[in-house]
Design an enzyme around this catalytic site. Sequence first.
Site, mmCIF file in Angstrom:
data_model
loop_
_atom_site.group_PDB
_atom_site.id
_atom_site.type_symbol
_atom_site.label_atom_id
_atom_site.label_comp_id
_atom_site.label_asym_id
_atom_site.label_seq_id
_atom_site.Cartn_x
_atom_site.Cartn_y
_atom_site.Cartn_z
ATOM 1 N N HIS A 295 -3.511 -5.599 1.534
ATOM 2 C CA HIS A 295 -2.755 -5.813 2.766
ATOM 3 C C HIS A 295 -2.715 -7.259 3.221
ATOM 4 O O HIS A 295 -3.577 -7.706 3.982
ATOM 5 C CB HIS A 295 -3.385 -4.980 3.887
ATOM 6 C CG HIS A 295 -3.174 -3.516 3.755
ATOM 7 N ND1 HIS A 295 -2.272 -2.822 4.524
ATOM 8 C CD2 HIS A 295 -3.763 -2.606 2.934
ATOM 9 C CE1 HIS A 295 -2.307 -1.531 4.173
ATOM 10 N NE2 HIS A 295 -3.202 -1.378 3.220
ATOM 11 N N CYS B 174 0.836 -1.201 0.000
ATOM 12 C CA CYS B 174 0.000 0.000 0.000
ATOM 13 C C CYS B 174 0.876 1.258 0.000
ATOM 14 O O CYS B 174 1.465 1.580 -1.018
ATOM 15 C CB CYS B 174 -0.963 -0.071 1.171
ATOM 16 S SG CYS B 174 -2.334 1.073 1.069
ATOM 17 N N GLU C 21 -0.865 -8.512 5.429
ATOM 18 C CA GLU C 21 -0.631 -8.626 6.876
ATOM 19 C C GLU C 21 -1.933 -8.615 7.669
ATOM 20 O O GLU C 21 -1.937 -8.917 8.865
ATOM 21 C CB GLU C 21 0.310 -7.515 7.371
ATOM 22 C CG GLU C 21 -0.292 -6.125 7.497
ATOM 23 C CD GLU C 21 -0.438 -5.391 6.170
ATOM 24 O OE1 GLU C 21 -0.368 -6.033 5.107
ATOM 25 O OE2 GLU C 21 -0.635 -4.155 6.213
#
Lengths: 775, 83, 225
Positions: free
Chosen positions: C194, C85, C196
């Site tokens: 994302h 990002c 994560e």
Amino acid sequence: MRPGGSATPPLSGCLDTVDRAESTPEVAQPYAELGLKPDEYARICEILGRRPTSSELAMYSVMWSEHCSYKSSKVHLRQFGDKQPEGGWPQLLVGIGENAGVVDVGDGWAVTFKVESHNHPSYVEPYQGAATGIGGIVRDILSMGARPLAVMDPLRFGPADAPDTRRVLPGVVAGIGGYGNCLGLPNIGGEIVFDATYAGNPLVNALCIGAMRHEDIHLASAKGVGNLVVLYGARTGGDGIGGVSVLASETFDADGPAKRPSVQVGDPFMEKLLIECTLDVLHAGLVEGIQDLGGAGISCATSELASNGEGGMHVHLDRVLLRDPTLSPEEILMSESQERMCAVVTPDHIDAFMDICRMWEVEAVVIGEVTDSGRLTIDWHGDRIVDVPPRTVAHEGPVYDRPMHRPRDLDALAADDANALARPHTAEDIRATLLRMVASPNLASKSWVTSQYDRYVLGNTVLAQPEDAGMVRIDEESGLGVAVSTDCNARFVRLDPYEGAKLALAESYRNVAVTGARPLAVTNCLNFGSPEDPEVMWTFAEVVRGLADGCLELGIPVTGGNVSFYNSTADTAILPTPVVGVLGVIDDVERRTPMAWGPDGEIIYLLGDTREDFAGSEWAHVMHGHLGGVPPRADLARERLLADIAIAGSRDGMLTAAHDVADGGVAQAIVEMALRSGVGARVWAPDQVTDMATFLWSESPGRAVVVVPRSEEMRFTAMCAARGLPAHRIGAVDSGLGADTGYADQQVLQMGDVVVTLAQIREAHDATFPALFGA
Amino acid sequence: MPRVVVDVMLKPEILDPQGRAVMGAFARLDVHGVADVRQGKRFEITLEGEPTDEVLAGLHRMAEELLSNPVIESYTLRVEDAQ
Amino acid sequence: MKIGVVTFPGSLDDRDAARAVGLAGGDAVSLWHGDDDLKGVDAVVLPGGFSYGDYLRCGAIARFAPVMRTIVERAGQGLPVLGICNGFQILCEAHLLPGALTRNDHLHFVCRDQRLRMERVDTDWTNSFAVGEEIVIPLKNGEGGYVADDATLDRLEGDGLVVARYLDVNPNGSRRDIAGISNPSGTIVGLMPHPEHAVESLTGPSTDGLGFFSSTIRSLVGIGS
């Protein structure tokens, strides 16, 4: 750090010092323009033994305003403190009076939370009003010593299709998202409610939750004579000064002050730096006391810190770092520039404190020191411009016991029975009503709004909208978590303030419990019309009485909150809107109960009793434009029982899903669960209810829909029976219904004789917001 | 004091949703006859001394490397007459 | 395996990236933006967030940070770098990857669970996936529209440098539905969504994101690249 910004001291002789005030008692001061009454002005003169300087006048005028002093509400809010069990509240670590309340959640963890309003600024400038609302509440949480963990936004607007709503709502949502997302705080829940009474006065309430270890709790007090007072964060500019400018013109020459913005503008990046910097200085043990700068800026921070501490403080106002060098001392004192904090630091810790600020590129300057003089003294380039007893500014403002009387229309409203309204009976009519209800603005999908909020940041969000409560994990090792919900059916409150307040509390309590969390504490944002209107004042008093009584009965304290008065559209007060936030704790977030049912075969139960309760219901509003009748009575003993069962069911793995029943009744609950799961179901009315419309849309409290795996059914129903909680079997999850009902290959919801595909429901439910506010 | 103004605009081939939104607002506010709106940024740089060749070369470099992203933006730089 | 996670002022998902590294079996090492020392890490993650408030342009200021000077240098020598990002934005501003990220075409910030198709799986960050594998990971951005001129886009496609593509819905107007790209050698990957946030079923829509982090640990250990 550089010395105070390049402020130009005004010509001496024009500065209104203490000496000048003493020697010129005859000077007329614009106290009325600042919102002070003649008797309040007289009282200030009496306290000081002379007329106030213009700086002192500015301080008192803002600190004694309704917003800061709670002068109309104090006498009633006392009940939150007075009505408590023998021996007090065991879970309460910090109660009302601090920036935010703090409760013990176990394992040495403490959680702080609070909800606040930023209503009027959001009408003027929706984006910045809402953004700075988030900024303000986050700083309150930060100043308790907690790391902010999540935010929520209970919002209320005028009619959804009104042109002004199209101006305000997208701006507010963008502001909340823009600020909260940039801070890195997940938005885990909120509300959006539309009603005509909010048309000229949207309600933008913001809630923040934070967590810390017990030993990290910090208070806003200035202790330790000789300790330094440090102002850090953004520079001070002319934000939010508004009316105080009238004072500035007294001390300026012909050039006059630059135009002062009345809207505060937020910088979330600065606040993010402030959060990290503050947590670092707190964890390094460098801070004795800490306060955030909110309404009334430096005036408030210094008078509160001094008042709570040794009682004395001396400030050199010219050291304040300025963004605008033309500001007068009065304006600096009153500025509401955002992203500023005030810390009290011992002399031997100041260097380490400044080092941390430097690392985070946060400006900081020592503006004063703690004294034992019992006075708050403020100098401007060596001239004394403020010399006041701080308690009189911060805590001993006027207290009013305003006249109240019961609204004259309450009896007529109560007699206008909503249960007498025409109801749909045929399957066709019920089906049409269902589709219209789920598409109505208050019940429609809010994902147009919620998809503008980051729910993932920090990686601990376990439940977020549209679930009943937002839930975050606090401890990654143990799985300890907290859940929060905010609720208020303002129509119930309008019809019966005392019961309505209890019902708002009950709904929030229930929303937390159905996720499996045990309710622990309450915060509230009391949004009302003018306290000078005796009917509003009576309503307020009844609401507070209901909340206080309800909290005592449920065993959970109010830990703090906010009052917002003077909310009205033209001459009509808003619906009395006490937004109640309940916080609960769950030992292991893995055990939480979400609202989506499983793939097939589970049994759907309706817990609690359903009666004809259409007064103040969404159905009466949408289908008949009706507000009237007697709302249901809150049965808090039943709510406690329901909560106990929901929590036990969650903890012992007896439940696949649970959802509370509130706005839009059982129909709305079932529809939301079906859409969340993507799987159809068959549902029928229980024996106790003969009328389908009542089953679907009545809003009796004390109810929840739960979904039980077949293997757990006996155990669960036995538990309910043993505890005396009615549990009605009302349906079964059925992914194969489509074939049976002529909708092969589709998921279908069958309610009584009404059949509708999930696709049809979803289309109606999802289309409303994009159509109103743009895709 | 002399001032240098740098205007940064998205290159013509880059989609400008903000400019498009602004144009939509014109129509809603009853302003017609507008063919296109593009939104850009303007930097006002006040110099301490005179705009020498060396100073201007440095500003051009800043305009290319920092103030604009040459992949999607172009810039113009001009010296304004001192007040 | 030590994987550095850089914190710029305003970085938000650095903790989450570190958590993901840990769950994938690596050791996350925190790297400060103002320090040009990479502390001997084997790979670097530039996390999501709003570095420098997204002022000027997303990533435009972060790209000049001292730590970035070293990262650009070491990346030229083969150091694996993943930009997520805001990290992707920084990689583009630093010209470690071509193209740029612009404002979402619908002008709103969007947070949604996004389906992706994995297309290049021989990079240091994607070798745990299979070609064509469809995954779901969260996407959250306001400036996520990937743009580049046609010649660059054709080259990315032609050379197989597109790492992942949006499925079902293009959430931000990215050209050719591109969600992530890589450099030719596959050491540098920029990804808009994302991973994560998709490492635990408790908090994410799936655990599909773990693959990005375990890939780099595999390739560092020398498995299957």
